[in-house]
Design a protein around this motif. Structure first.
Motif, PDB file in Angstrom:
ATOM      1  N   GLN A   1       8.593  16.533  24.354  1.00  0.00           N
ATOM      2  CA  GLN A   1       9.784  16.106  25.095  1.00  0.00           C
ATOM      3  C   GLN A   1       9.378  15.629  26.486  1.00  0.00           C
ATOM      4  N   GLY A   2      10.201  14.760  27.064  1.00  0.00           N
ATOM      5  CA  GLY A   2       9.941  14.229  28.391  1.00  0.00           C
ATOM      6  C   GLY A   2       9.882  15.314  29.452  1.00  0.00           C
ATOM      7  N   THR A   3       9.147  15.024  30.520  1.00  0.00           N
ATOM      8  CA  THR A   3       8.975  15.956  31.631  1.00  0.00           C
ATOM      9  C   THR A   3       9.848  15.519  32.812  1.00  0.00           C
ATOM     10  N   GLU A   4       9.740  16.234  33.898  1.00  0.00           N
ATOM     11  CA  GLU A   4      10.444  15.867  35.135  1.00  0.00           C
ATOM     12  C   GLU A   4       9.671  14.819  35.935  1.00  0.00           C
ATOM     13  N   GLY A   5       8.512  14.412  35.430  1.00  0.00           N
ATOM     14  CA  GLY A   5       7.654  13.433  36.108  1.00  0.00           C
ATOM     15  C   GLY A   5       6.183  13.764  35.938  1.00  0.00           C
ATOM     16  N   CYS A   6       5.916  14.868  35.284  1.00  0.00           N
ATOM     17  CA  CYS A   6       4.549  15.324  35.038  1.00  0.00           C
ATOM     18  C   CYS A   6       3.962  14.645  33.808  1.00  0.00           C
TER      19      CYS A   6
ATOM     20  N   PRO B   1      10.574   5.477  23.199  1.00  0.00           N
ATOM     21  CA  PRO B   1      11.159   6.410  24.167  1.00  0.00           C
ATOM     22  C   PRO B   1      10.384   6.356  25.487  1.00  0.00           C
ATOM     23  N   PRO B   2      11.087   6.391  26.622  1.00  0.00           N
ATOM     24  CA  PRO B   2      10.406   6.243  27.912  1.00  0.00           C
ATOM     25  C   PRO B   2       9.390   7.339  28.216  1.00  0.00           C
ATOM     26  N   HIS B   3       9.504   8.494  27.574  1.00  0.00           N
ATOM     27  CA  HIS B   3       8.591   9.605  27.859  1.00  0.00           C
ATOM     28  C   HIS B   3       7.361   9.621  26.951  1.00  0.00           C
ATOM     29  N   ALA B   4       7.247   8.673  26.028  1.00  0.00           N
ATOM     30  CA  ALA B   4       6.118   8.651  25.084  1.00  0.00           C
ATOM     31  C   ALA B   4       4.922   7.935  25.702  1.00  0.00           C
ATOM     32  N   ALA B   5       3.742   8.553  25.586  1.00  0.00           N
ATOM     33  CA  ALA B   5       2.532   7.967  26.158  1.00  0.00           C
ATOM     34  C   ALA B   5       1.316   8.426  25.363  1.00  0.00           C
ATOM     35  N   LEU B   6       0.190   7.777  25.632  1.00  0.00           N
ATOM     36  CA  LEU B   6      -1.105   8.174  25.088  1.00  0.00           C
ATOM     37  C   LEU B   6      -1.996   8.605  26.236  1.00  0.00           C
ATOM     38  N   LEU B   7      -2.742   9.667  26.029  1.00  0.00           N
ATOM     39  CA  LEU B   7      -3.729  10.132  26.985  1.00  0.00           C
ATOM     40  C   LEU B   7      -5.099   9.917  26.373  1.00  0.00           C
TER      41      LEU B   7
ATOM     42  N   ARG C   1      -1.350  11.765  21.781  1.00  0.00           N
ATOM     43  CA  ARG C   1      -0.015  11.553  22.330  1.00  0.00           C
ATOM     44  C   ARG C   1       0.234  12.595  23.416  1.00  0.00           C
ATOM     45  N   CYS C   2       0.962  12.167  24.434  1.00  0.00           N
ATOM     46  CA  CYS C   2       1.346  13.076  25.506  1.00  0.00           C
ATOM     47  C   CYS C   2       2.763  12.736  25.946  1.00  0.00           C
ATOM     48  N   ALA C   3       3.313  13.570  26.785  1.00  0.00           N
ATOM     49  CA  ALA C   3       4.645  13.330  27.339  1.00  0.00           C
ATOM     50  C   ALA C   3       4.498  12.996  28.812  1.00  0.00           C
ATOM     51  N   ILE C   4       5.310  12.053  29.260  1.00  0.00           N
ATOM     52  CA  ILE C   4       5.410  11.735  30.677  1.00  0.00           C
ATOM     53  C   ILE C   4       6.862  11.941  31.087  1.00  0.00           C
ATOM     54  N   GLY C   5       7.243  11.441  32.235  1.00  0.00           N
ATOM     55  CA  GLY C   5       8.598  11.628  32.734  1.00  0.00           C
ATOM     56  C   GLY C   5       9.663  11.180  31.751  1.00  0.00           C
ATOM     57  N   ARG C   6      10.754  11.920  31.691  1.00  0.00           N
ATOM     58  CA  ARG C   6      11.841  11.624  30.745  1.00  0.00           C
ATOM     59  C   ARG C   6      12.410  10.224  30.959  1.00  0.00           C
ATOM     60  N   SER C   7      12.244   9.669  32.178  1.00  0.00           N
ATOM     61  CA  SER C   7      12.732   8.325  32.497  1.00  0.00           C
ATOM     62  C   SER C   7      11.604   7.307  32.586  1.00  0.00           C
ATOM     63  N   GLY C   8      10.410   7.654  32.077  1.00  0.00           N
ATOM     64  CA  GLY C   8       9.289   6.728  32.072  1.00  0.00           C
ATOM     65  C   GLY C   8       8.445   6.823  33.328  1.00  0.00           C
TER      66      GLY C   8
END
Length: 187
Positions: free
Chosen positions: A147-152, A14-20, A28-35
């Protein structure tokens, strides 16, 4: 003395999946819903987190939440019900704090969902500000299920409680491009 940076690495899937990663902690953390997107290609409302290195400019903590969040070593304000953030590109207040109510498009900082119980402003598009290049790029608390963010960039409440005391004006957040995600970073 330089502070350890916070690295945010997009994950496959998923484009919003990331590691911090910060000070030996990886979660795991969330990033923008569109990556992610390169900072110069970031646009208001695109749902992408801007790739780059950003300073932590300020922190706001909501005072009525219990237990209270620990304070970072960073300029910190008490969040008020009248706090907002302008996301209207045509306004002279674009990408700045505003006092509600206002007649321009704003984001309410005092949220019922608790995402901004602890919120940190990142230095994306702040000096100088450019219209339509993205506003309100924050480091804040995550929604259930990351869930994905608006860009945060967003992390769970327990993780924020754990790392807040180590954040200072010297801390930088580095949001990596997907191609950089597997490369080790040296400080």
């Amino acid at each position: 003395m330089a502070s350890a940076p916070i690295y945010v690495r997009p994950l496959p899937g998923p484009p919003h999946a990331a590691l911090l990663t910060f000070r030996g902690i990886t979660l795991r953390c969330a990033i923008g819903r569109s990556g992610v997107t390169h900072a110069k290609q970031k646009r208001e409302g695109d749902g992408k987190s801007p790739i780059g290195r950003y300073g932590l400019e300020w922190c706001a903590l909501r005072p009525d939440r219990r237990p209270p969040m620990p304070r970072p070593q960073l300029a910190t304000i008490v969040l008020r019900q009248s706090d907002g953030w302008c996301d209207e590109p045509t306004s002279s207040a674009y990408n700045r704090a505003v006092r509600l109510p206002v007649s321009i498009s704003t984001e309410t900082m005092w949220r019922p969902d608790g995402l901004y119980d602890a919120v940190i402003g990142l230095s994306h598009n702040t000096a100088p500000r450019q219209r339509r290049m993205g506003s309100a790029i924050f480091f804040h608390l995550a929604r259930p299920g990351l869930q994905g963010t608006e860009g945060c960039v967003a992390i769970p409440r327990a993780a924020m409680r754990r790392i807040l005391p180590f954040l200072s004006e010297k801390t930088q957040m580095v949001i990596l491009a997907p191609a950089d995600a597997g490369r080790p970073k040296h400080v």
